[in-house]
Write an enzyme that holds these catalytic residues in place. Structure first.
Site, PDB file in Angstrom:
ATOM      1  N   TYR A   1      -6.163  16.239  -6.803  1.00 12.42           N
ATOM      2  CA  TYR A   1      -5.597  15.263  -7.747  1.00 12.42           C
ATOM      3  C   TYR A   1      -4.835  15.987  -8.867  1.00 12.42           C
ATOM      4  O   TYR A   1      -3.695  15.645  -9.179  1.00 12.42           O
ATOM      5  CB  TYR A   1      -6.724  14.397  -8.325  1.00 12.42           C
TER       6      TYR A   1
ATOM      7  N   SER B   1      -0.918  13.046 -15.500  1.00  6.36           N
ATOM      8  CA  SER B   1      -2.242  13.085 -16.127  1.00  6.36           C
ATOM      9  C   SER B   1      -2.352  14.391 -16.902  1.00  6.36           C
ATOM     10  O   SER B   1      -1.686  15.381 -16.572  1.00  6.36           O
ATOM     11  CB  SER B   1      -3.319  13.064 -15.037  1.00  6.36           C
TER      12      SER B   1
ATOM     13  N   ASP C   1       0.878  -1.175   0.000  1.00  2.17           N
ATOM     14  CA  ASP C   1       0.000   0.000   0.000  1.00  2.17           C
ATOM     15  C   ASP C   1       0.909   1.217   0.000  1.00  2.17           C
ATOM     16  O   ASP C   1       1.556   1.533   1.006  1.00  2.17           O
ATOM     17  CB  ASP C   1      -0.902  -0.010   1.246  1.00  2.17           C
TER      18      ASP C   1
HETATM   19  N1  LIG Z   1      -8.108   6.688 -16.060  1.00  6.19           N
HETATM   20  C1  LIG Z   1      -7.856   7.931 -16.422  1.00  6.19           C
HETATM   21  O1  LIG Z   1      -8.724   8.615 -17.001  1.00  6.19           O
HETATM   22  C2  LIG Z   1      -6.496   8.521 -16.164  1.00  6.19           C
HETATM   23  C3  LIG Z   1      -6.148   9.682 -16.866  1.00  6.19           C
HETATM   24  C4  LIG Z   1      -4.898  10.236 -16.673  1.00  6.19           C
HETATM   25  C5  LIG Z   1      -4.001   9.651 -15.804  1.00  6.19           C
HETATM   26  N2  LIG Z   1      -4.353   8.528 -15.120  1.00  6.19           N
HETATM   27  C6  LIG Z   1      -3.362   7.957 -14.209  1.00  6.19           C
HETATM   28  O2  LIG Z   1      -3.042   6.651 -14.658  1.00  6.19           O
HETATM   29  C7  LIG Z   1      -2.552   5.890 -13.551  1.00  6.19           C
HETATM   30  C8  LIG Z   1      -3.227   4.534 -13.554  1.00  6.19           C
HETATM   31  O3  LIG Z   1      -4.606   4.712 -13.313  1.00  6.19           O
HETATM   32  P1  LIG Z   1      -5.705   3.829 -14.051  1.00  6.19           P
HETATM   33  O4  LIG Z   1      -6.463   4.716 -14.928  1.00  6.19           O
HETATM   34  O5  LIG Z   1      -5.093   2.608 -14.607  1.00  6.19           O
HETATM   35  O6  LIG Z   1      -6.654   3.487 -12.810  1.00  6.19           O
HETATM   36  P2  LIG Z   1      -6.973   2.123 -12.079  1.00  6.19           P
HETATM   37  O7  LIG Z   1      -7.474   1.119 -13.048  1.00  6.19           O
HETATM   38  O8  LIG Z   1      -7.851   2.499 -10.924  1.00  6.19           O
HETATM   39  O9  LIG Z   1      -5.567   1.645 -11.526  1.00  6.19           O
HETATM   40  C9  LIG Z   1      -4.960   2.239 -10.403  1.00  6.19           C
HETATM   41  C10 LIG Z   1      -3.856   1.328  -9.900  1.00  6.19           C
HETATM   42  O10 LIG Z   1      -3.255   1.950  -8.742  1.00  6.19           O
HETATM   43  C11 LIG Z   1      -3.227   1.001  -7.672  1.00  6.19           C
HETATM   44  N3  LIG Z   1      -3.385   1.654  -6.382  1.00  6.19           N
HETATM   45  C12 LIG Z   1      -4.425   2.414  -5.963  1.00  6.19           C
HETATM   46  N4  LIG Z   1      -4.240   2.782  -4.688  1.00  6.19           N
HETATM   47  C13 LIG Z   1      -3.059   2.230  -4.293  1.00  6.19           C
HETATM   48  C14 LIG Z   1      -2.321   2.219  -3.081  1.00  6.19           C
HETATM   49  N5  LIG Z   1      -2.778   2.849  -1.991  1.00  6.19           N
HETATM   50  N6  LIG Z   1      -1.141   1.555  -3.036  1.00  6.19           N
HETATM   51  C15 LIG Z   1      -0.685   0.899  -4.120  1.00  6.19           C
HETATM   52  N7  LIG Z   1      -1.323   0.855  -5.295  1.00  6.19           N
HETATM   53  C16 LIG Z   1      -2.503   1.513  -5.368  1.00  6.19           C
HETATM   54  C17 LIG Z   1      -4.418   0.077  -7.959  1.00  6.19           C
HETATM   55  O11 LIG Z   1      -4.201  -1.215  -7.393  1.00  6.19           O
HETATM   56  P3  LIG Z   1      -4.823  -1.783  -6.019  1.00  6.19           P
HETATM   57  O12 LIG Z   1      -6.230  -1.305  -5.942  1.00  6.19           O
HETATM   58  O13 LIG Z   1      -4.691  -3.263  -6.176  1.00  6.19           O
HETATM   59  O14 LIG Z   1      -3.940  -1.246  -4.948  1.00  6.19           O
HETATM   60  C18 LIG Z   1      -4.381  -0.028  -9.473  1.00  6.19           C
HETATM   61  O15 LIG Z   1      -3.476  -1.033  -9.865  1.00  6.19           O
HETATM   62  C19 LIG Z   1      -2.805   6.731 -12.303  1.00  6.19           C
HETATM   63  O16 LIG Z   1      -1.617   7.359 -11.903  1.00  6.19           O
HETATM   64  C20 LIG Z   1      -3.810   7.769 -12.775  1.00  6.19           C
HETATM   65  O17 LIG Z   1      -3.717   8.946 -12.031  1.00  6.19           O
HETATM   66  C21 LIG Z   1      -5.578   7.933 -15.290  1.00  6.19           C
END
Ligand SMILES: NC(=O)c1ccc[n+]([C@@H]2O[C@H](COP(=O)([O-])OP(=O)(O)OC[C@H]3O[C@@H](n4cnc5c(N)ncnc54)[C@H](OP(=O)(O)O)[C@@H]3O)[C@@H](O)[C@H]2O)c1
Length: 278
Positions: free
Chosen positions: A155, A142, A63
């Protein structure tokens, strides 16, 4: 199994973009360290990747909102004598909602996961990579870090920090073999918005990028030596146009894009005096 293949570590590998990074890096022959909180999901992915390639995969759950667990992750790498040559610092999350209504715990979670953890990982791994004479770091930010989104205020600010950090470090590391880049994707339909407590609006769906295209662009940009990678033609154009617009207008547009429109229910449509009379 090959011990000669380089090791990459993907944080947030259990879902969305991180999972896709793991898949594409496995295809490129990297041995992988997968980390996130959900060990069972990581174990399943590790089995899948081992069965479809010749790479080694290590699962180290953590975590990352806990500085102690960040340290334990780094210590575990030492204990297993794994030298990371590519860090994909991807784990991240945001809570959607008005700043005034967010709890202290929600704010701390965003600051710890999006700022503290990646900074600590980068600080220690960049030094090791420098000493080893090679290494690459791709920090996932992002598009919200370039164009802050109201109701994602903390964020967005945390993601701006990641961009500022990499921009400054690129200069500090200009003579080092360690290469750094920051990836600033726009909307993707991953687990992110469900975790944020936010529906995908029509605009967000229209502007969505696929995780596969974002990962391909991110890895290609890192290879080419780009420092800021913004996948998708719409986001590239917007990034240029936004420089000529007042910043307040940029945020007004972002606010409209993420605004959830709910049909009013009967209770909301009647005013309090009508409800009393009913
Ligand atoms: N989706 C979008 O629209 C978007 C746009 C721009 C940037 N991003 C960025 O892309 C990255 C990946 O996000 P995603 O879109 O793939 O979202 P996601 O599907 O929710 O994935 C988030 C990942 O972060 C992990 N995580 C969350 N809280 C955590 C914690 N406390 N400790 C360790 N791991 C943790 C989650 O795993 P667990 O729950 O198993 O811990 C999961 O593997 C992030 O940095 C996000 O800010 C996303």
């Amino acid at each position: 199994m090959s011990t000669q293949q380089p090791w990459a570590m993907v944080t947030g590998a259990s879902s969305g973009l991180g999972r896709e990074f793991a898949v594409q890096l496995a295809q490129q022959g990297y041995n992988l360290v997968l980390t996130a909180r959900r060990q069972s999901v990581l174990d399943e992915l590790a089995t899948e990747l081992r069965n479809s390639s010749t790479i080694q995969v290590a699962v180290i759950p953590a975590d990352l909102t806990s500085a102690d667990q960040v340290q334990q992750l780094l210590s575990e790498l030492e204990r297993r004598q794994i030298n990371i040559e590519l860090l994909i610092s991807n784990a991240g999350m945001g809570h959607f909602g008005p700043f005034a209504e967010q709890t202290t715990e929600q704010i701390q979670e965003m600051l710890r996961l999006n700022i503290e953890a990646p900074t600590l990982l980068l600080h220690q791994l960049a030094q090791k990579m420098h000493a080893a004479g090679r290494g690459q770091i791709l920090q996932v930010s992002s598009y919200a870090g370039l164009q802050p989104i109201p109701r994602y205020s903390v964020y967005s600010a945390a993601k701006s920090y990641a961009i500022a950090l990499i921009q400054a470090l690129r200069y500090e590391y200009r003579k080092s073999p360690v290469k750094l880049a920051v990836l600033a994707p726009g909307f993707m339909q991953t687990g992110f918005h469900e975790a944020a407590g936010h529906e995908h609006t029509r605009w967000m769906k229209m502007l969505s990028l696929t995780p596969a295209s974002v990962v391909t662009a991110g890895l290609a940009g890192l290879k080419k030596g780009q420092w800021l990678i913004t996948p998708g033609w719409w986001y590239k154009i917007n990034n240029v146009v936004a420089r000529f617009l007042p910043r307040s207008l940029g945020s007004a547009i972002s606010a409209a894009v993420v605004k959830v429109k709910h049909k009013r229910n009967t209770t909301e449509q009647t005013n309090p005096s009508q409800r009393q009379a009913a």
